[in-house]
Design an enzyme around this catalytic site. Structure first.
Site: not given
Ligand code: IVH
Length: 684
Positions: A113, A115, A117, A223, A312, A406, A409, A424, A430
């Site tokens: 999946e 990750k 942010d 999501y 990552k 500042c 000025c 400022c 200014c």
């Molecule tokens: S599973 C036990 N799936 O990553 C693991 N986490 O470091 C539960 N995150 O705080 C997390 N996308 O907010 C999972 N597809 C995804 C994710 C995801 C982002 C974040 C999540 C968690 C952090 C884990």
């Protein structure tokens, strides 16, 4: 209506609206027009107001928020919210794979999946209804932010279908889509507020707002990526995801089952670039063992599961030397430090400057003069400094001392308790603040005197011709003709000359003359009252339609206008109370700017020319602001949607539109039209 009748109608309306929401968000399908939808919602809201005890916590009316929380109660998570182990290389990933193989006998699969942010959230459902939304907190206990969560339209309040366990939890990521983030920052820039650094900070800040009405306006999304129940209701994670989708959750369809490590690596490669097309920033891939039984077998370490890992992507980063720090003073007096760097190549562009945000950031990074620093380009447009290479620190270098006066000025800077920025306070004396206000006055969405752009304000200011906006209207041919100035172009570093010849002067005077026709809401925006952006100005004018009425408006009158809160009201009152502002206003009225607007024209004429059509707007436009175009579309029966899908009718493309969007629209064969073509469709 009797109470019994009201209860029946409330339940009927709720069911209908929940169904329409499901169709809209899950199937991108509108069974009714926006107008009909609003009418149903309004009827429900009216009944709930009349019979207050019949309003249920998960009524669709709760999407708009309203409740204000003093502080969020802390609650203990039923299932702790763990974190994930990180890997950065194929080798690390192979090690993970080998560990899994060692424990599990026989076949197994992974689910890969994105990750996301954003901000992790835990959602509890009981009997098919959302009962609680909690932040991650320290993993064991988090904040109960249910009222805020209810405003997120992609989180179902009531589930679709029947086949769900009596109680379960969903894990997901709350985020602010790029499009919403950009619009929010554009609005903040308009009103001279500091820009938010990235969508994640914006999302987490928004979730912690205490006024859920304000949260609703920020248009967060979510999501879902995890499911938990006792006993476990599914055999595999993939089945759980499919069920979540069916019940009405927003499950990103970017996930994929992989049965070999090679397939996992292909997925990682594929998304390394494709991820930039998503509506949210991602920083890697999560790899999870699919079978829940096998997950149990693998178990957990103290902090994270052994059945999952995050891969990552490497941030694009470079090391370079800090040459100097420049302090910029904005229109509102806020001081922003900017690092001037030895030019360095980073992800295809040369980086010479990086944002340093504020004094805390400089302290946190422990930056010394002349340090070698790391710059990164993340989800943000401006590169940022992420660290210092202390091994290369020069012996004579000293910690960077933040300015106390500042840079423009010399006035001592102030920093209000709890605020990250220095200001400022010399608002009226200014130079960058004065020039910033003048630049704002002439800007495109204000008085649109763009022939005075690109450094010309500097020249007029230096010659003492303009210091307040009313001075623009005293400019004459004699005063302007022949003025000239050399300046260094910041982008190219080359010396350029501005000179006011015949044609330039004619254009400037014509644009100034034309600005007298700009409608009242633009004039109000142009005045640069703190927190009065273009949207707020339009809202104000719709309810308080002349400057006389606005001048006399009390605090109560102001906060009576929808979406005008305490902060804006106080700022307006303070602005009108200032005698200097009163004098400027008087002069602007004398020269003939528009200071009233017929209420009827403040509302855009309705038509149904765009009924049944959906639109995405992207880029910067010539004649209207993005919000004006959105208003036009909805006022003519069209619907704004947030992302490009097969079903989209039109993409309205302006300047500087993201290449990913364009590519996606082309790929799906979506009709791409210009601003002018849109106006033609409406018959403007
Ligand atoms: S599973 C036990 N799936 O990553 C693991 N986490 O470091 C539960 N995150 O705080 C997390 N996308 O907010 C999972 N597809 C995804 C994710 C995801 C982002 C974040 C999540 C968690 C952090 C884990």
């Amino acid at each position: 209506m009797t109470e019994q009748e009201a209860a029946a109608r409330i339940s009927e309306l709720s069911a209908r609206i929940h169904h329409l929401n499901y169709q809209y968000y899950q199937n991108s399908h509108s069974e009714v027009s926006d107008y009909e939808f609003d009418m149903l919602l309004e009827e429900l809201n009216n009944l709930e107001t009349q019979f207050a005890h019949l309003r249920l916590p998960n009524s669709p009316t709760q999407r708009v928020g309203g409740s204000v929380t003093k502080s969020f109660p802390t609650v203990v998570h039923k299932y702790p919210m763990l974190s994930l182990g990180n890997t950065y290389s194929e080798e690390d990933l192979r090690e993970f794979h080998n560990r899994v193989q060692k424990v599990l006998e026989g076949d197994y699969e992974y689910v890969c999946e994105q990750k996301f942010d954003g901000v992790a959230i835990s959602l509890t459902y009981r009997n098919g209804e959302l009962v609680r939304g909690v932040t991650r907190g320290d993993g064991t206990r988090g904040d109960d932010i249910t009222a805020n969560v209810r405003t997120i339209k992609t989180i179902p309040l009531k589930l679709h279908g029947q086949d769900f366990p009596e109680e379960f939890e969903v894990r997901g990521e709350v985020f602010m889509p790029f499009s919403v983030f950009e619009a929010l920052n554009a609005e903040r820039e308009d009103i001279g507020e500091m820009l938010l650094a990235n969508p994640r900070n914006a999302a987490s800040g928004t979730l912690k707002l205490q006024d859920s009405g304000q949260v609703a306006r920020r248009k967060l999304s979510c999501y879902a990526y995890g499911f938990l129940s006792t006993p476990m209701a599914f055999e595999t994670h993939a089945e759980a995801l499919a069920a979540l989708k069916k019940w009405g959750f927003n499950v990103s369809d970017t996930y994929q089952k992989c049965s070999t490590l090679e397939e996992v690596l292909t997925y990682i490669k594929l998304w390394e670039t494709k991820r930039f097309e998503l509506p949210i920033a991602t920083d890697g891939i999560v790899i999870k063992v699919n079978s829940f039984n096998q997950q149990e077998e693998l178990g957990y370490t103290a902090k994270s599961p052994r059945w999952a890992i995050a891969y990552k992507y490497k941030a694009m980063s470079a090391a370079t030397r800090l040459l100097n720090i420049q302090y910029q003073v904005g229109r509102t007096g806020a001081v922003t430090p900017v690092a001037l760097l030895q030019p360095v190549q980073l992800a295809g562009t040369t980086v010479k400057r990086a944002s340093l945000h504020n004094a805390n950031e400089i302290l946190r990074l422990d930056i010394h003069t002349g340090d070698v620093v790391y710059v990164e380009k993340g989800g943000e447009i401006i590169p940022k400094i992420t660290g210092v290479d202390k091994s290369q620190r020069l012996p004579e270098s000293q910690p960077v001392q933040y300015l106390d006066t500042c840079p423009a000025c010399g006035t001592p800077l102030v920093r209000t308790e709890g605020e990250a920025h220095h200001y400022c306070p010399n608002e009226k004396g200014c130079p960058p603040q004065i020039k910033g206000k003048l630049e704002h006055f002439i800007s495109r969405h204000a008085m649109n005197i763009m022939s005075l752009g690109e450094g010309k304000i500097d020249l007029l200011f230096e010659k003492g011709l303009v210091t307040t906006p009313d001075h623009f209207y005293d400019l004459t041919h004699e005063k302007l003709f022949g003025l000239s100035k050399d300046y260094v172009d910041e982008k190219t570093g080359k010396i350029r000359t501005i000179s006011f010849g015949q044609k330039t002067v004619d254009n400037i005077l014509a644009a100034i003359q034309k600005s007298k026709e700009a409608p009242f809401d633009r004039v109000l925006f142009a005045l640069g009252i703190r927190f009065v952006g273009s949207t707020v100005a339009r809202k104000l004018v719709q309810h308080i339609s002349s400057i006389e009425a606005l001048k006399q408006a009390s605090y109560e009158d102001l906060i009576g206008v929808p979406e005008i809160g305490d902060r804006i009201a106080l700022s307006i009152l303070a602005w009108f109370a200032d005698p200097d502002n009163q004098a400027i206003l008087k002069r602007l009225q004398e020269v003939g700017l528009q200071f009233s607007q017929e209420k009827a024209t403040a509302h855009i004429t309705q038509s149904d020319k765009l009924a049944g059509l959906t639109f995405v707007i992207s880029g910067v436009f010539e004649q209207h602001s993005r919000e004006e175009l959105q208003d036009l579309i909805t006022a003519n029966g069209g619907k704004m949607v947030s992302s490009i899908s097969k079903k989209l009718s039109y993409l309205v493309a302006g300047d500087k539109m993201g290449p990913a969007k364009l590519e996606k629209a082309n790929e799906l064969g979506i009709k791409i039209i210009s601003e002018t073509e849109l106006l033609t469709l409406i018959g403007h």
